[in-house]
Scaffold this motif. Structure first.
Motif, PDB file in Angstrom:
ATOM      1  N   LYS A 100      28.625  63.788  -9.528  1.00 43.03           N
ATOM      2  CA  LYS A 100      28.072  64.571  -8.426  1.00 43.03           C
ATOM      3  C   LYS A 100      29.153  65.254  -7.591  1.00 43.03           C
ATOM      4  O   LYS A 100      29.068  66.456  -7.315  1.00 43.03           O
ATOM      5  CB  LYS A 100      27.209  63.672  -7.531  1.00 43.03           C
ATOM      6  N   GLU A 101      30.155  64.511  -7.179  1.00 38.60           N
ATOM      7  CA  GLU A 101      31.179  65.077  -6.302  1.00 38.60           C
ATOM      8  C   GLU A 101      31.966  66.192  -6.998  1.00 38.60           C
ATOM      9  O   GLU A 101      32.241  67.244  -6.407  1.00 38.60           O
ATOM     10  CB  GLU A 101      32.144  63.978  -5.829  1.00 38.60           C
ATOM     11  N   ILE A 102      32.325  65.972  -8.265  1.00 40.25           N
ATOM     12  CA  ILE A 102      33.048  66.982  -9.040  1.00 40.25           C
ATOM     13  C   ILE A 102      32.133  68.170  -9.320  1.00 40.25           C
ATOM     14  O   ILE A 102      32.562  69.331  -9.313  1.00 40.25           O
ATOM     15  CB  ILE A 102      33.573  66.384 -10.356  1.00 40.25           C
ATOM     16  N   ARG A 103      30.862  67.873  -9.545  1.00 38.66           N
ATOM     17  CA  ARG A 103      29.882  68.929  -9.809  1.00 38.66           C
ATOM     18  C   ARG A 103      29.765  69.882  -8.620  1.00 38.66           C
ATOM     19  O   ARG A 103      29.757  71.112  -8.777  1.00 38.66           O
ATOM     20  CB  ARG A 103      28.533  68.282 -10.111  1.00 38.66           C
ATOM     21  N   VAL A 104      29.689  69.310  -7.431  1.00 43.80           N
ATOM     22  CA  VAL A 104      29.549  70.143  -6.231  1.00 43.80           C
ATOM     23  C   VAL A 104      30.801  71.008  -6.034  1.00 43.80           C
ATOM     24  O   VAL A 104      30.703  72.203  -5.720  1.00 43.80           O
ATOM     25  CB  VAL A 104      29.285  69.258  -4.998  1.00 43.80           C
ATOM     26  N   LEU A 105      31.976  70.414  -6.229  1.00 41.36           N
ATOM     27  CA  LEU A 105      33.212  71.187  -6.102  1.00 41.36           C
ATOM     28  C   LEU A 105      33.284  72.298  -7.160  1.00 41.36           C
ATOM     29  O   LEU A 105      33.695  73.429  -6.867  1.00 41.36           O
ATOM     30  CB  LEU A 105      34.420  70.262  -6.239  1.00 41.36           C
ATOM     31  N   SER A 106      32.879  71.979  -8.373  1.00 46.20           N
ATOM     32  CA  SER A 106      32.918  72.972  -9.448  1.00 46.20           C
ATOM     33  C   SER A 106      31.974  74.129  -9.166  1.00 46.20           C
ATOM     34  O   SER A 106      32.318  75.304  -9.369  1.00 46.20           O
ATOM     35  CB  SER A 106      32.567  72.315 -10.784  1.00 46.20           C
ATOM     36  N   LEU A 107      30.772  73.813  -8.704  1.00 46.66           N
ATOM     37  CA  LEU A 107      29.804  74.854  -8.382  1.00 46.66           C
ATOM     38  C   LEU A 107      30.300  75.741  -7.239  1.00 46.66           C
ATOM     39  O   LEU A 107      30.125  76.966  -7.258  1.00 46.66           O
ATOM     40  CB  LEU A 107      28.455  74.231  -8.014  1.00 46.66           C
ATOM     41  N   ALA A 108      30.946  75.126  -6.252  1.00 48.79           N
ATOM     42  CA  ALA A 108      31.508  75.910  -5.151  1.00 48.79           C
ATOM     43  C   ALA A 108      32.579  76.870  -5.667  1.00 48.79           C
ATOM     44  O   ALA A 108      32.648  78.029  -5.245  1.00 48.79           O
ATOM     45  CB  ALA A 108      32.082  74.984  -4.081  1.00 48.79           C
ATOM     46  N   ASN A 109      33.412  76.403  -6.599  1.00 46.94           N
ATOM     47  CA  ASN A 109      34.472  77.250  -7.143  1.00 46.94           C
ATOM     48  C   ASN A 109      33.934  78.377  -8.024  1.00 46.94           C
ATOM     49  O   ASN A 109      34.582  79.417  -8.172  1.00 46.94           O
ATOM     50  CB  ASN A 109      35.469  76.410  -7.940  1.00 46.94           C
ATOM     51  N   LEU A 110      32.745  78.188  -8.604  1.00 41.52           N
ATOM     52  CA  LEU A 110      32.142  79.244  -9.424  1.00 41.52           C
ATOM     53  C   LEU A 110      31.656  80.419  -8.584  1.00 41.52           C
ATOM     54  O   LEU A 110      31.478  81.521  -9.094  1.00 41.52           O
ATOM     55  CB  LEU A 110      30.971  78.677 -10.234  1.00 41.52           C
ATOM     56  N   GLN A 111      31.421  80.180  -7.279  1.00 45.48           N
ATOM     57  CA  GLN A 111      30.993  81.231  -6.347  1.00 45.48           C
ATOM     58  C   GLN A 111      29.767  81.981  -6.872  1.00 45.48           C
ATOM     59  O   GLN A 111      29.758  83.211  -7.000  1.00 45.48           O
ATOM     60  CB  GLN A 111      32.142  82.199  -6.056  1.00 45.48           C
TER      61      GLN A 111
END
Length: 405
Positions: free
Chosen positions: A231-242
């Motif tokens: 979950k935590e990595i997923r949220v960061l990854s999605l944020a970086n995808l913009q």
């Protein structure tokens, strides 16, 4: 051609739906264009009739040199999912709208419609409809013979969206008008006129899944759970995808589909394509997409094979490469749209090195974040922290050349 073409909206009750001045314009015209049903409302028309069968672009080309007084008939409001918008960009036209079928449908149920989500599955795929309408209290749909009430009900039930009831308005405004409310599970074998519109109304709210869906909610491979972007990595990854609401997204090595599913809930008006080589994982992904109400395009295969079937992406997430990282990144970099993002998660130093080397070779800029997450865990009457595997988040994007370069 100097004359201005009149585009007149007409209801299912034919000429009776028109203002007297509209009838006068039709009678005074020399050329009348419309669908077979529309032209059938004027059997005694003395001029020439053109039936819209060959496509609007062909009609437009034929009209470019036309000097006769011309009227084009269209259903309801020509500017509401109709031909009016297209014609107005190509020809000098004046639009005269009629009440739309959606307006009539809401009038029949006695409800306001400014707060409704309105979309069309007329002449287009229902793909992605689930995430577009999920959570909407009131939805109106323009339909066609393939995507009618029965097909819509079956589609919604596939995604567990049984909180909706359906109103079907058939031949609205015409002599054969019929209306009624139905439960979704009642519609499978019921016949309907091909001229219908659908309103969906929530009987009660459906489930809510905010960003950062808990890991345990996803169906995962057993007994070796854990093949999921946490979950935590997923949220960061999605944020970086913009991501934007209309982004086209690739998820390569989707496994349980956790990234693809959350991406689709952000890019509700876009498209999400997920690739997975393991058949069991792909089936779990399919189960998850139905549970979380997103309509992904799934491909069983080993990337980069098969990616040529997808449209160019605004964002690419790579959770696994199957050992073809250099070739895969070259393809992703070459297909990425301007201002797009590639996010790659690596758990080994070797993968980090290969990714950086590949992005440098492609002329891409990149950022790397080392994420070391720990979660609280009870121990007797106390609490300790348990660390997750460290993950390198590599975010790559095309370099922006300065004005001085």
């Amino acid at each position: 051609m100097e004359q201005v073409i009149k585009v007149i909206g007409i209801g299912d009750d034919g000429a009776e739906s028109l203002l007297p001045v509209y009838r006068q314009w039709i009678e005074a015209s020399e050329l009348l264009i419309g669908g077979e049903r529309h032209l059938g409302f004027f059997p005694d028309y003395p001029g020439e009739k053109w039936t819209v069968q060959e496509g609007l672009s062909a009609i437009v080309e034929r009209l470019r040199g036309e000097t006769r007084q011309t009227v084009i008939l269209a259903s309801g409001d020509p500017l509401f999912y109709g031909i009016g918008g297209y014609l107005a960009k190509k020809l000098p036209v004046q639009i005269y709208p009629q009440v739309s079928s959606i307006q009539l449908a809401f009038a029949r149920i006695g409800e306001s419609w400014q707060d409704a989500y309105i979309t069309s599955v007329h002449g287009r795929s229902m793909k992605g409809l689930a995430q577009r309408i999920d959570g909407k209290a009131k939805v109106a749909l323009l339909t066609d013979a393939q995507n009618g009430p029965q097909a819509i009900a079956a589609y919604l039930l596939m995604f567990g969206m049984d909180e909706y009831e359906m109103f079907v308005g058939e031949n609205l405004g015409g002599p054969d008008e019929r209306t009624g409310w139905y439960q979704l599970n009642e519609l499978a074998d019921l016949p309907f006129s091909p001229l219908n519109v659908v309103i969906l109304r929530q009987k009660h709210p459906g489930p809510v899944w905010p960003m950062g869906i808990p890991d345990e909610e996803f169906a995962q491979r057993k007994p070796d759970k854990g093949l999921i972007t946490k979950k935590e990595i997923r949220v960061l990854s999605l944020a970086n995808l913009q991501l934007r609401a209309d982004s086209t997204v690739w998820d390569i090595g989707t496994c349980t589909g956790s990234i693809a599913i959350e991406a689709a809930r952000i890019a509700r008006l876009g498209q999400v394509f997920a690739v997975e080589k393991n058949a069991e994982d792909l089936e779990n992904c399919r189960r998850n997409m139905h549970k979380f109400r997103v309509d992904l395009s799934l491909l069983h295969g080993k990337a980069p094979e098969g990616l040529d079937r997808f449209p160019d992406p605004d964002a690419v997430f790579i959770g696994g490469s199957g050992g073809e990282l250099r070739e895969l990144l070259h393809l992703c970099c070459s297909r990425l749209k301007p201002e797009g993002r590639i996010v790659l998660n690596a758990v080994t130093i070797e993968t980090l090195y290969l990714a950086i080397e590949a992005f440098q070779a492609e002329g891409f800029a990149f950022d790397v974040t080392l994420s070391q997450i720990s979660r609280s865990k009870p121990i007797l009457s106390m609490t300790r922290f348990e660390g997750l595997n460290p993950v390198y988040l590599i975010t790559a994007y095309k370099k922006v050349e300065s004005a001085n370069e």
